[in-house]
Enzyme design. Structure first.
Site, PDB file in Angstrom:
ATOM      1  N   GLY A  10       0.878  -1.215  -0.001  1.00 46.86           N
ATOM      2  CA  GLY A  10      -0.018  -0.160   0.157  1.00 46.86           C
ATOM      3  C   GLY A  10       0.874   1.368   0.069  1.00 46.86           C
ATOM      4  N   GLY A  12      -0.538   4.446   0.593  1.00 45.83           N
ATOM      5  CA  GLY A  12      -1.192   5.488   0.997  1.00 45.83           C
ATOM      6  C   GLY A  12      -0.195   6.153   2.086  1.00 45.83           C
ATOM      7  N   TYR A  13      -0.753   6.899   2.958  1.00 45.91           N
ATOM      8  CA  TYR A  13       0.004   7.827   3.931  1.00 45.91           C
ATOM      9  C   TYR A  13       1.186   7.033   4.465  1.00 45.91           C
ATOM     10  N   ASN A  37       1.513  -1.607  -4.712  1.00 47.98           N
ATOM     11  CA  ASN A  37       0.394  -0.658  -4.688  1.00 47.98           C
ATOM     12  C   ASN A  37      -0.463  -0.924  -6.126  1.00 47.98           C
ATOM     13  N   GLU A 170     -17.128  17.654   5.628  1.00 49.85           N
ATOM     14  CA  GLU A 170     -16.445  18.059   4.622  1.00 49.85           C
ATOM     15  C   GLU A 170     -16.776  18.100   3.367  1.00 49.85           C
ATOM     16  N   ASP A 300      -4.351   2.989   8.842  1.00 49.72           N
ATOM     17  CA  ASP A 300      -6.012   2.580   9.213  1.00 49.72           C
ATOM     18  C   ASP A 300      -6.134   0.995   9.417  1.00 49.72           C
ATOM     19  N   ALA A 317      -4.947  10.302   8.685  1.00 50.85           N
ATOM     20  CA  ALA A 317      -3.522  10.412   7.834  1.00 50.85           C
ATOM     21  C   ALA A 317      -2.411  10.912   9.098  1.00 50.85           C
ATOM     22  N   GLN A 318      -2.752  11.991  10.052  1.00 51.56           N
ATOM     23  CA  GLN A 318      -1.898  12.481  10.846  1.00 51.56           C
ATOM     24  C   GLN A 318      -0.965  11.217  11.620  1.00 51.56           C
ATOM     25  N   LYS A 378      -5.700  24.557   7.598  1.00 51.73           N
ATOM     26  CA  LYS A 378      -5.902  23.492   6.893  1.00 51.73           C
ATOM     27  C   LYS A 378      -4.960  23.395   5.756  1.00 51.73           C
TER      28      LYS A 378
HETATM   29  P1  FAD Z   1      -4.827   5.087   2.623  1.00 51.46           P
HETATM   30  O1  FAD Z   1      -4.679   6.367   2.440  1.00 51.46           O
HETATM   31  O2  FAD Z   1      -6.290   4.436   2.599  1.00 51.46           O
HETATM   32  O3  FAD Z   1      -3.938   4.227   1.672  1.00 51.46           O
HETATM   33  C1  FAD Z   1      -4.035   2.751   1.405  1.00 51.46           C
HETATM   34  C2  FAD Z   1      -3.256   2.416   0.051  1.00 51.46           C
HETATM   35  O4  FAD Z   1      -3.316   1.043  -0.343  1.00 51.46           O
HETATM   36  C3  FAD Z   1      -3.938   3.212  -1.310  1.00 51.46           C
HETATM   37  O5  FAD Z   1      -2.914   3.713  -1.928  1.00 51.46           O
HETATM   38  C4  FAD Z   1      -4.598   2.175  -1.981  1.00 51.46           C
HETATM   39  O6  FAD Z   1      -4.518   2.285  -3.507  1.00 51.46           O
HETATM   40  C5  FAD Z   1      -3.426   0.906  -1.830  1.00 51.46           C
HETATM   41  N1  FAD Z   1      -4.396  -0.348  -1.510  1.00 51.46           N
HETATM   42  C6  FAD Z   1      -5.608  -0.601  -1.079  1.00 51.46           C
HETATM   43  N2  FAD Z   1      -5.886  -1.785  -1.239  1.00 51.46           N
HETATM   44  C7  FAD Z   1      -4.789  -2.358  -2.045  1.00 51.46           C
HETATM   45  C8  FAD Z   1      -4.702  -3.910  -2.544  1.00 51.46           C
HETATM   46  N3  FAD Z   1      -5.621  -4.719  -2.187  1.00 51.46           N
HETATM   47  N4  FAD Z   1      -3.625  -3.910  -3.278  1.00 51.46           N
HETATM   48  C9  FAD Z   1      -2.688  -2.898  -3.406  1.00 51.46           C
HETATM   49  N5  FAD Z   1      -2.937  -1.787  -3.064  1.00 51.46           N
HETATM   50  C10 FAD Z   1      -4.090  -1.474  -2.171  1.00 51.46           C
HETATM   51  N6  FAD Z   1      -7.179  12.363   8.367  1.00 51.46           N
HETATM   52  C11 FAD Z   1      -6.597  13.277   8.751  1.00 51.46           C
HETATM   53  O7  FAD Z   1      -5.598  13.186   9.461  1.00 51.46           O
HETATM   54  N7  FAD Z   1      -6.776  14.483   8.348  1.00 51.46           N
HETATM   55  C12 FAD Z   1      -7.696  15.028   7.542  1.00 51.46           C
HETATM   56  O8  FAD Z   1      -8.011  16.111   7.235  1.00 51.46           O
HETATM   57  C13 FAD Z   1      -8.600  13.873   6.876  1.00 51.46           C
HETATM   58  N8  FAD Z   1      -9.578  14.145   5.965  1.00 51.46           N
HETATM   59  C14 FAD Z   1     -10.019  13.042   5.369  1.00 51.46           C
HETATM   60  C15 FAD Z   1     -10.803  13.287   4.391  1.00 51.46           C
HETATM   61  C16 FAD Z   1     -11.420  12.359   3.764  1.00 51.46           C
HETATM   62  C17 FAD Z   1     -12.445  12.677   2.687  1.00 51.46           C
HETATM   63  C18 FAD Z   1     -11.392  10.810   4.239  1.00 51.46           C
HETATM   64  C19 FAD Z   1     -12.148   9.637   3.337  1.00 51.46           C
HETATM   65  C20 FAD Z   1     -10.474  10.714   5.195  1.00 51.46           C
HETATM   66  C21 FAD Z   1      -9.690  11.578   5.732  1.00 51.46           C
HETATM   67  N9  FAD Z   1      -9.002  11.567   6.697  1.00 51.46           N
HETATM   68  C22 FAD Z   1      -8.032  12.610   7.249  1.00 51.46           C
HETATM   69  C23 FAD Z   1      -8.515   9.981   7.014  1.00 51.46           C
HETATM   70  C24 FAD Z   1      -7.249   9.689   6.286  1.00 51.46           C
HETATM   71  O9  FAD Z   1      -7.552   9.765   4.934  1.00 51.46           O
HETATM   72  C25 FAD Z   1      -6.882   8.152   6.634  1.00 51.46           C
HETATM   73  O10 FAD Z   1      -6.812   7.823   7.819  1.00 51.46           O
HETATM   74  C26 FAD Z   1      -5.603   7.837   5.737  1.00 51.46           C
HETATM   75  O11 FAD Z   1      -5.531   7.809   4.574  1.00 51.46           O
HETATM   76  C27 FAD Z   1      -5.040   6.418   6.029  1.00 51.46           C
HETATM   77  O12 FAD Z   1      -3.836   6.262   5.513  1.00 51.46           O
HETATM   78  P2  FAD Z   1      -3.257   4.748   5.142  1.00 51.46           P
HETATM   79  O13 FAD Z   1      -1.871   4.899   4.780  1.00 51.46           O
HETATM   80  O14 FAD Z   1      -3.675   3.867   6.164  1.00 51.46           O
HETATM   81  O15 FAD Z   1      -4.192   4.275   4.081  1.00 51.46           O
HETATM   82  P1  NAD Z   2     -16.830   8.878  11.659  1.00 58.43           P
HETATM   83  O1  NAD Z   2     -16.794   7.435  12.238  1.00 58.43           O
HETATM   84  O2  NAD Z   2     -15.814   9.707  12.042  1.00 58.43           O
HETATM   85  O3  NAD Z   2     -18.258   9.338  11.448  1.00 58.43           O
HETATM   86  C1  NAD Z   2     -19.297   8.822  10.965  1.00 58.43           C
HETATM   87  C2  NAD Z   2     -20.411   9.228  11.599  1.00 58.43           C
HETATM   88  O4  NAD Z   2     -21.779   9.049  10.674  1.00 58.43           O
HETATM   89  C3  NAD Z   2     -20.787   9.555  12.912  1.00 58.43           C
HETATM   90  O5  NAD Z   2     -21.287  10.920  13.251  1.00 58.43           O
HETATM   91  C4  NAD Z   2     -21.948   8.535  13.272  1.00 58.43           C
HETATM   92  O6  NAD Z   2     -22.813   8.916  14.191  1.00 58.43           O
HETATM   93  C5  NAD Z   2     -22.714   8.603  11.717  1.00 58.43           C
HETATM   94  N1  NAD Z   2     -23.354   7.357  11.425  1.00 58.43           N
HETATM   95  C6  NAD Z   2     -22.986   6.133  11.358  1.00 58.43           C
HETATM   96  N2  NAD Z   2     -23.810   5.409  11.205  1.00 58.43           N
HETATM   97  C7  NAD Z   2     -25.004   6.253  10.672  1.00 58.43           C
HETATM   98  C8  NAD Z   2     -26.525   5.781  10.125  1.00 58.43           C
HETATM   99  N3  NAD Z   2     -26.797   4.712   9.775  1.00 58.43           N
HETATM  100  N4  NAD Z   2     -27.072   6.937   9.720  1.00 58.43           N
HETATM  101  C9  NAD Z   2     -26.674   8.485  10.013  1.00 58.43           C
HETATM  102  N5  NAD Z   2     -25.515   8.513  10.469  1.00 58.43           N
HETATM  103  C10 NAD Z   2     -24.718   7.374  11.001  1.00 58.43           C
HETATM  104  O7  NAD Z   2     -16.058   8.550  10.138  1.00 58.43           O
HETATM  105  P2  NAD Z   2     -15.834   9.612   9.012  1.00 58.43           P
HETATM  106  O8  NAD Z   2     -16.256  10.952   8.897  1.00 58.43           O
HETATM  107  O9  NAD Z   2     -15.806   8.758   7.705  1.00 58.43           O
HETATM  108  O10 NAD Z   2     -14.064   9.752   9.196  1.00 58.43           O
HETATM  109  C11 NAD Z   2     -13.412   8.416   9.300  1.00 58.43           C
HETATM  110  C12 NAD Z   2     -12.070   8.988   9.836  1.00 58.43           C
HETATM  111  O11 NAD Z   2     -11.465   9.742   9.194  1.00 58.43           O
HETATM  112  C13 NAD Z   2     -12.240   9.509  11.406  1.00 58.43           C
HETATM  113  O12 NAD Z   2     -11.186   8.962  12.012  1.00 58.43           O
HETATM  114  C14 NAD Z   2     -12.109  10.731  11.165  1.00 58.43           C
HETATM  115  O13 NAD Z   2     -11.350  11.506  12.227  1.00 58.43           O
HETATM  116  C15 NAD Z   2     -10.909  10.828   9.930  1.00 58.43           C
HETATM  117  N6  NAD Z   2     -11.269  12.010   9.100  1.00 58.43           N
HETATM  118  C16 NAD Z   2     -10.719  13.375   9.575  1.00 58.43           C
HETATM  119  C17 NAD Z   2     -10.871  14.641   8.992  1.00 58.43           C
HETATM  120  C18 NAD Z   2      -9.973  15.842   9.343  1.00 58.43           C
HETATM  121  O14 NAD Z   2      -9.331  15.684  10.226  1.00 58.43           O
HETATM  122  N7  NAD Z   2     -10.502  16.811   8.843  1.00 58.43           N
HETATM  123  C19 NAD Z   2     -11.790  14.578   7.635  1.00 58.43           C
HETATM  124  C20 NAD Z   2     -12.567  13.487   7.460  1.00 58.43           C
HETATM  125  C21 NAD Z   2     -12.158  12.204   8.135  1.00 58.43           C
END
Ligand code: FAD
Ligand code: NAD
Length: 405
Positions: A10, A12-13, A37, A170, A300, A317-318, A378
């Site tokens: 993978g 990812g971060y 990846n 977001e 994750d 990601a942090q 941000k």
């Molecule tokens: P990922 O970033 O999910 O990376 C996984 C990698 O593995 C990817 O490159 C994928 O292509 C690869 N992969 C997956 N399956 C396979 C496979 N079978 N074979 C080969 N490769 C594979 N966190 C923050 O700290 N701050 C934020 O502002 C924030 N904002 C977010 C906004 C959104 C919309 C979302 C969805 C999440 C946000 N998060 C944020 C959470 C953060 O994105 C995740 O916690 C983070 O991406 C986890 O990093 P990771 O390296 O574990 O996995």
């Molecule tokens: P989350 O688990 O943080 O939030 C999910 C939300 O969905 C909760 O408020 C929950 O009450 C609600 N929910 C669950 N089941 C439901 C249902 N059946 N009907 C209606 N509401 C329901 O998940 P997320 O928002 O996907 O975030 C995932 C991870 O990524 C978290 O750890 C979050 O902190 C991180 N993240 C961080 C940022 C940031 O730091 N800016 C941005 C996006 C995500």
């Protein structure tokens, strides 16, 4: 350990940061490093809500792996991991198999759908570039379709977002910016469009600072977002959702349901025989899996309990980046026969965007920020990551420099 075979799954971060740090830490004769990846790019999952809403093109979000990984030091395999056999130290790929001496599992997250009927079939998700791109195109199609159907479907312009956590909030923030532009482009009266956020808890962003959550709600409502709180989404069909509030089931007609209500670890982890807790590997202090001395788990896919709350640290990601830095150090120590260090998270706060012109956050020692200060913060966070990963070159290429907007 003599010239071990280190395999990182993978990019990812967690995976890419482990790779970048390891390629600097180890000499070419000390170890063989392989990164696997699915795609030939790394993407910033934290920008996916922008890609999904169509406020930022996905090419801004993805970074070619070759731009940050030195292919003379690291072998890159573009393939999909199918399963891991930690007893035999083998990884099954779609098109091959790899052996390892040291493994890093960084396969990231998937949407958690909690068995809710119809979500897998009918809802859009914000999980990766593919799903974000599909949603952006669907939104565009929906607006384009409106004036091309004799009888408007009653749910045509209703966009329902399940989950009012960070991702859901977001995303609706981006939609609040995107929808007026789509309306202008497709000659649609904005009053016809509804952006509806359905959140199960009594208020949005449960667990986050209540004052800032209220600020977010007010800011988004002022831009046309409707909130239905205390409402659990129960079912998703092709043309409607059903939610339950106060014991009563209600329907909302919609052709666009976005599921943003939680994540789980990549299911490969649970299916590969690791001992798991909530689908994740509860790692030891040094980030290794409990049952295997040669397997590290990052991001994750890993679970670490926060002793101050008794709950796991949220998957972010942090924390993934910090874990990756420690894993690279610990692998270097393992290769050189030195002591490994324990992981100590140094969390600097949380900032969430509410579209491109508003944000909220709690940073450092519990300082609350909102409005332009949080918007700037941000972007600073995003830019800092780019700098950390690829230096000034990557920052200049991909950074967010429209700092106040
Ligand atoms: P990922 O970033 O999910 O990376 C996984 C990698 O593995 C990817 O490159 C994928 O292509 C690869 N992969 C997956 N399956 C396979 C496979 N079978 N074979 C080969 N490769 C594979 N966190 C923050 O700290 N701050 C934020 O502002 C924030 N904002 C977010 C906004 C959104 C919309 C979302 C969805 C999440 C946000 N998060 C944020 C959470 C953060 O994105 C995740 O916690 C983070 O991406 C986890 O990093 P990771 O390296 O574990 O996995
Ligand atoms: P989350 O688990 O943080 O939030 C999910 C939300 O969905 C909760 O408020 C929950 O009450 C609600 N929910 C669950 N089941 C439901 C249902 N059946 N009907 C209606 N509401 C329901 O998940 P997320 O928002 O996907 O975030 C995932 C991870 O990524 C978290 O750890 C979050 O902190 C991180 N993240 C961080 C940022 C940031 O730091 N800016 C941005 C996006 C995500």
């Amino acid at each position: 350990m003599k010239n071990p075979n280190i395999v990182i799954l993978g990019a990812g971060y967690g995976g890419i940061m482990t790779t970048v740090k390891l390629q600097k830490a180890l000499g070419v004769n000390e170890a063989t490093i392989t990164l696997v990846n699915k795609n030939d790019y790394h993407y910033q999952a934290t920008w996916l809500h922008e890609n999904a809403a169509g406020t930022r093109h996905h090419d801004d979000t993805r970074i070619p792996i070759r731009d940050v990984v030195n292919f003379s030091k690291v072998k890159f395999v573009q393939d999909s991991v199918v399963s891991i056999n930690p007893d035999k130290k083998k990884v099954q790929l779609a098109y091959g198999e790899l052996d390892y001496d040291i493994l890093v599992v960084g396969l990231g997250f998937e949407a958690a759908t909690f068995g809710i009927p119809g979500l897998e079939e009918h809802a859009f998700m914000i999980n990766n570039i593919n799903s974000a791109r599909l949603l952006r195109d669907h939104l565009e199609y929906t607006f384009a379709k409106y004036h091309n159907e004799a009888d408007h479907h009653e749910g045509r312009l209703n966009i329902v977002v399940g989950g009012g956590g960070f991702t859901g909030i977001e995303f609706v923030g981006e939609l609040a910016n995107r929808v007026p532009k789509l309306c202008r482009e497709y000659d649609i009266d904005p009053a016809q469009v509804r952006i509806i956020n359905v959140e199960g808890a009594p208020s949005i962003m449960p667990g986050f600072d209540p004052q800032l959550a209220e600020y977010a709600m007010n800011s988004l409502e002022a831009r046309g977002v409707e909130f239905i709180t205390g409402a659990m989404l129960k079912k998703c069909e092709a043309d409607k959702i059903v939610y339950e509030k106060d014991g009563v089931q209600e329907e909302v007609p919609t052709l666009t349901t976005v599921w943003a209500a939680g994540v789980k670890a990549n299911s490969i982890v649970e299916n590969s025989g690791f001992t798991t807790n909530r689908g994740k590997v509860e790692v030891r202090d040094d980030m290794r899996a409990p049952d295997y001395d040669d397997v590290f788990v990052v991001g994750d896919c890993a679970l670490i309990m926060d002793e101050s709350t008794g709950r796991p640290y949220p998957p972010t990601a942090q924390i993934a980046i910090q874990e990756a830095e420690l894993i690279a150090k610990n692998i270097k120590a393992m290769v050189r026969g030195e002591e490994m260090e324990p992981f100590e998270p140094d969390l600097k706060g949380t900032v969430a965007s509410l579209g491109h012109n508003d944000a909220i956050g709690v940073i450092f020692d519990n300082t609350k920020i909102f409005g332009w200060k949080a918007t700037v913060m941000k972007k600073v966070i995003d830019n800092r990551y780019l700098f950390k990963l690829g230096g000034i070159g990557l920052l200049l290429k991909k950074g967010k420099f429209n700092i106040f907007y």
